[in-house]
Design a protein around this motif. Structure first.
Motif, mmCIF file in Angstrom:
data_model
loop_
_atom_site.group_PDB
_atom_site.id
_atom_site.type_symbol
_atom_site.label_atom_id
_atom_site.label_comp_id
_atom_site.label_asym_id
_atom_site.label_seq_id
_atom_site.Cartn_x
_atom_site.Cartn_y
_atom_site.Cartn_z
ATOM 1 N N ILE A 48 0.841 -1.190 0.000
ATOM 2 C CA ILE A 48 0.000 0.000 0.000
ATOM 3 C C ILE A 48 0.881 1.246 0.000
ATOM 4 O O ILE A 48 1.870 1.314 0.727
ATOM 5 C CB ILE A 48 -0.928 0.020 1.239
ATOM 6 C CG1 ILE A 48 -1.980 -1.093 1.146
ATOM 7 C CG2 ILE A 48 -1.594 1.384 1.433
ATOM 8 C CD1 ILE A 48 -3.088 -0.841 0.152
ATOM 9 N N GLN A 57 -3.016 7.943 -1.670
ATOM 10 C CA GLN A 57 -3.720 6.696 -1.980
ATOM 11 C C GLN A 57 -4.596 6.863 -3.217
ATOM 12 O O GLN A 57 -4.614 5.991 -4.089
ATOM 13 C CB GLN A 57 -4.543 6.230 -0.776
ATOM 14 C CG GLN A 57 -3.676 5.676 0.327
ATOM 15 C CD GLN A 57 -4.406 4.685 1.203
ATOM 16 O OE1 GLN A 57 -5.508 4.226 0.920
ATOM 17 N NE2 GLN A 57 -3.772 4.324 2.300
ATOM 18 N N ALA A 122 -6.441 -0.654 2.689
ATOM 19 C CA ALA A 122 -6.516 0.577 1.899
ATOM 20 C C ALA A 122 -7.662 1.445 2.399
ATOM 21 O O ALA A 122 -8.656 0.948 2.938
ATOM 22 C CB ALA A 122 -6.710 0.246 0.421
#
Length: 133
Positions: A48, A57, A122
């Motif tokens: 991630i 992200q 996430a």
């Protein structure tokens, strides 16, 4: 209806029994590509990106989507629908701003959904539908 799996080495490999995207050339659906969800995984490490940073992200997930889009022979302008999934809907404004960097008018149709959890911890995931030609 013939289906063709789409794969890009510039996006994370599938981590389950699915394809990054699938193109169908069915007469009624046109030349349509259905994308699996993209989370902010670095394609090189499988880790991630941007833990605790929703902007980072979102950018990584949209970069992954763009890579699969290009592998299918399209661009982000060919995407007609996106689905956004956030673990914290209060971060919608930040994700919305990042999305604006990847798409131009007329924007794709969109749904935004708050979810309790996403793969690998996430905070954001995006899926899409693209129509070519």
């Amino acid at each position: 209806m013939p289906r063709t799996a789409i794969h890009s080495d510039s996006a994370p490999a599938a981590i389950g029994p699915y394809s990054q995207a699938v193109r169908t050339q069915a007469t009624r659906a046109g030349n349509t590509v259905y994308f699996s969800g993209q989370i902010p995984l670095d394609p090189a490490t499988g880790e991630i990106v941007g833990a605790g940073d929703i902007d980072a992200q979102a950018r990584r997930a949209f970069d992954n989507l763009k890579a699969v889009c290009e592998a299918a022979g399209g661009t982000m302008d060919d995407i007609v629908r996106v689905g956004l999934y956030l673990t914290d809907l209060s971060q919608f404004g930040a994700v919305n701003a990042v999305m604006g960097e990847y798409f131009s008018q007329p924007y794709p149709a969109r749904s935004t959904i708050e979810v309790s959890a996403l793969p690998k911890g996430a905070a954001f995931e995006v899926d899409a539908v693209m129509v070519l030609g």
